[in-house]
Design a protein around this motif. Structure first.
Motif, PDB file in Angstrom:
ATOM      1  N   CYS A 130       5.665  12.167  -7.827  1.00 17.51           N
ATOM      2  CA  CYS A 130       4.256  12.454  -7.526  1.00 17.51           C
ATOM      3  C   CYS A 130       4.026  12.298  -6.034  1.00 17.51           C
ATOM      4  CB  CYS A 130       3.331  11.472  -8.240  1.00 17.51           C
ATOM      5  SG  CYS A 130       3.094  11.752  -9.979  1.00 17.51           S
ATOM      6  N   SER A 131       3.126  13.090  -5.522  1.00  8.92           N
ATOM      7  CA  SER A 131       2.742  12.945  -4.123  1.00  8.92           C
ATOM      8  C   SER A 131       1.781  11.769  -3.986  1.00  8.92           C
ATOM      9  CB  SER A 131       2.072  14.211  -3.603  1.00  8.92           C
ATOM     10  OG  SER A 131       0.801  14.373  -4.211  1.00  8.92           O
ATOM     11  N   ALA A 132       1.708  11.227  -2.788  1.00 10.18           N
ATOM     12  CA  ALA A 132       0.764  10.142  -2.530  1.00 10.18           C
ATOM     13  C   ALA A 132      -0.658  10.615  -2.810  1.00 10.18           C
ATOM     14  CB  ALA A 132       0.902   9.656  -1.089  1.00 10.18           C
ATOM     15  N   SER A 133      -0.968  11.853  -2.455  1.00 10.10           N
ATOM     16  CA  SER A 133      -2.316  12.389  -2.697  1.00 10.10           C
ATOM     17  C   SER A 133      -2.633  12.454  -4.181  1.00 10.10           C
ATOM     18  CB  SER A 133      -2.455  13.776  -2.071  1.00 10.10           C
ATOM     19  OG  SER A 133      -2.331  13.687  -0.673  1.00 10.10           O
ATOM     20  N   HIS A 193      -5.733   6.103   0.341  1.00  6.50           N
ATOM     21  CA  HIS A 193      -4.341   6.349   0.725  1.00  6.50           C
ATOM     22  C   HIS A 193      -3.678   5.043   1.170  1.00  6.50           C
ATOM     23  CE1 HIS A 193      -3.577  10.690   0.504  1.00  6.50           C
ATOM     24  NE2 HIS A 193      -4.881  10.813   0.694  1.00  6.50           N
ATOM     25  N   LYS A 228      10.940   6.759  -2.038  1.00  5.05           N
ATOM     26  CA  LYS A 228       9.978   7.524  -1.253  1.00  5.05           C
ATOM     27  C   LYS A 228      10.718   8.656  -0.562  1.00  5.05           C
ATOM     28  CE  LYS A 228       8.181   5.532   2.502  1.00  5.05           C
ATOM     29  NZ  LYS A 228       7.233   4.778   3.360  1.00  5.05           N
ATOM     30  N   ARG A 263       9.795  11.887   2.154  1.00  5.13           N
ATOM     31  CA  ARG A 263       8.783  12.472   3.039  1.00  5.13           C
ATOM     32  C   ARG A 263       9.132  13.903   3.400  1.00  5.13           C
ATOM     33  NH1 ARG A 263       7.431   7.611   7.265  1.00  5.13           N
ATOM     34  NH2 ARG A 263       6.422   6.298   5.728  1.00  5.13           N
ATOM     35  N   THR A 264       8.087  14.716   3.446  1.00  6.01           N
ATOM     36  CA  THR A 264       8.206  16.063   4.000  1.00  6.01           C
ATOM     37  C   THR A 264       7.362  16.065   5.281  1.00  6.01           C
ATOM     38  OG1 THR A 264       6.295  16.954   2.818  1.00  6.01           O
ATOM     39  CG2 THR A 264       8.439  17.045   1.679  1.00  6.01           C
ATOM     40  N   THR A 292       4.401  17.133   5.674  1.00  7.00           N
ATOM     41  CA  THR A 292       2.974  16.874   5.445  1.00  7.00           C
ATOM     42  C   THR A 292       2.685  15.933   4.275  1.00  7.00           C
ATOM     43  OG1 THR A 292       2.848  18.864   4.080  1.00  7.00           O
ATOM     44  CG2 THR A 292       2.259  19.086   6.411  1.00  7.00           C
ATOM     45  N   ASN A 293       3.665  15.624   3.466  1.00  5.87           N
ATOM     46  CA  ASN A 293       3.420  14.816   2.272  1.00  5.87           C
ATOM     47  C   ASN A 293       4.458  13.720   2.095  1.00  5.87           C
ATOM     48  OD1 ASN A 293       1.132  16.260   1.079  1.00  5.87           O
ATOM     49  ND2 ASN A 293       2.591  17.935   0.797  1.00  5.87           N
ATOM     50  N   THR A 294       4.062  12.714   1.344  1.00  3.13           N
ATOM     51  CA  THR A 294       4.981  11.671   0.904  1.00  3.13           C
ATOM     52  C   THR A 294       5.020  11.718  -0.609  1.00  3.13           C
ATOM     53  OG1 THR A 294       4.404  10.287   2.793  1.00  3.13           O
ATOM     54  CG2 THR A 294       5.469   9.197   0.942  1.00  3.13           C
ATOM     55  N   PHE A 295       6.225  11.692  -1.159  1.00  2.00           N
ATOM     56  CA  PHE A 295       6.408  11.745  -2.607  1.00  2.00           C
ATOM     57  C   PHE A 295       7.093  10.469  -3.073  1.00  2.00           C
ATOM     58  CE2 PHE A 295       6.154  16.084  -1.185  1.00  2.00           C
ATOM     59  CZ  PHE A 295       5.355  16.690  -2.152  1.00  2.00           C
TER      60      PHE A 295
END
Length: 102
Positions: free
Chosen positions: A39-42, A52, A70, A72-73, A75-78
Motif C-alpha cells: 500500500c502507498s503511504a497515501s 502523513h 518500505k 520509495r519511488t 513521488t510515493n512511498t509504499f
C-alpha cells in the motif's frame, strides 16, 4: 524451578518489546490493510484517518522491527508486510473460547 539466565531474560525483554509494537491498535489495523499487499503511504493515510506524519511514525517503528518494508519511488512511498504467516493476525481477532470450569 530453574531461574532464567541473563541471556534468556534479555531475549524475553526483546520479544515483549516486539509484541508491544504489534499490540498498538493503529499498527494492527495497518497490518490488516497490508494483508492485501503493498500500500502507498497515501492509501494508508486515507484508510486510517491519520496524517502523513502519523502514518510515517508508525511505519518507521514497524520497519525498525522488520515487520514492514518500505519502497520509495520518485513521488510515493509504499509499504508491505514482512509477516510470513499473515493468518497470525486472524488468531488475534478471533475470540478465545470460554474457559470451562474444572
Amino acid at each position: 524451578m530453574k531461574a532464567f539466565s541473563n541471556k534468556e531474560l534479555a531475549k524475553a525483554q526483546l520479544q515483549a518489546e516486539f509484541l508491544r509494537a504489534l499490540a498498538n491498535s493503529t499498527r494492527f489495523k495497518i497490518l490488516l490493510l497490508l494483508r492485501g499487499g503493498e500500500c502507498s503511504a497515501s492509501a494508508l493515510v486515507e484508510a486510517t484517518g491519520l496524517t502523513h506524519a502519523g502514518v510515517a511514525q508508525h511505519m518507521t517503528l514497524m520497519a525498525r522491527w522488520g515487520i514492514v518494508t518500505k519502497r520509495r519511488t520518485r513521488t510515493n512511498t509504499f509499504y508491505d508486510s514482512t509477516l510470513a504467516e499473515p493468518d497470525i493476525l486472524d488468531h488475534a481477532t478471533t475470540p478465545l473460547p470460554k474457559r470451562q470450569n474444572r
